[in-house]
Scaffold this motif. Structure first.
Motif: not given
Length: 63
Positions: A21-25
């Motif tokens: 989720d952090a890389s997607i954000t």
């Protein structure tokens, strides 16, 4: 991009490609689109492909 507001199918595809989720954000919409396409076997996107996405959205092309 906010993973909470993303289309569920796109989020699933990005996670299945190994993104957190952090890389997607941290992704731009273009990066997320390219990763989504890669998940579905569409490879080697050219700038003209992304420009077509802008045209479909009704946005002026980037200079």
């Amino acid at each position: 991009m906010n993973a909470r507001n993303m289309d569920a199918a796109c989020l699933r595809a990005l996670r299945r490609r190994g993104h957190s989720d952090a890389s997607i954000t941290a992704m731009s919409p273009e990066e997320a689109f390219c990763e989504y396409c890669a998940y579905h076997g569409i490879m080697n996107l050219l700038p003209t492909t992304l420009q077509m996405l802008d045209k479909l959205r009704g946005e002026p092309p980037a200079q």
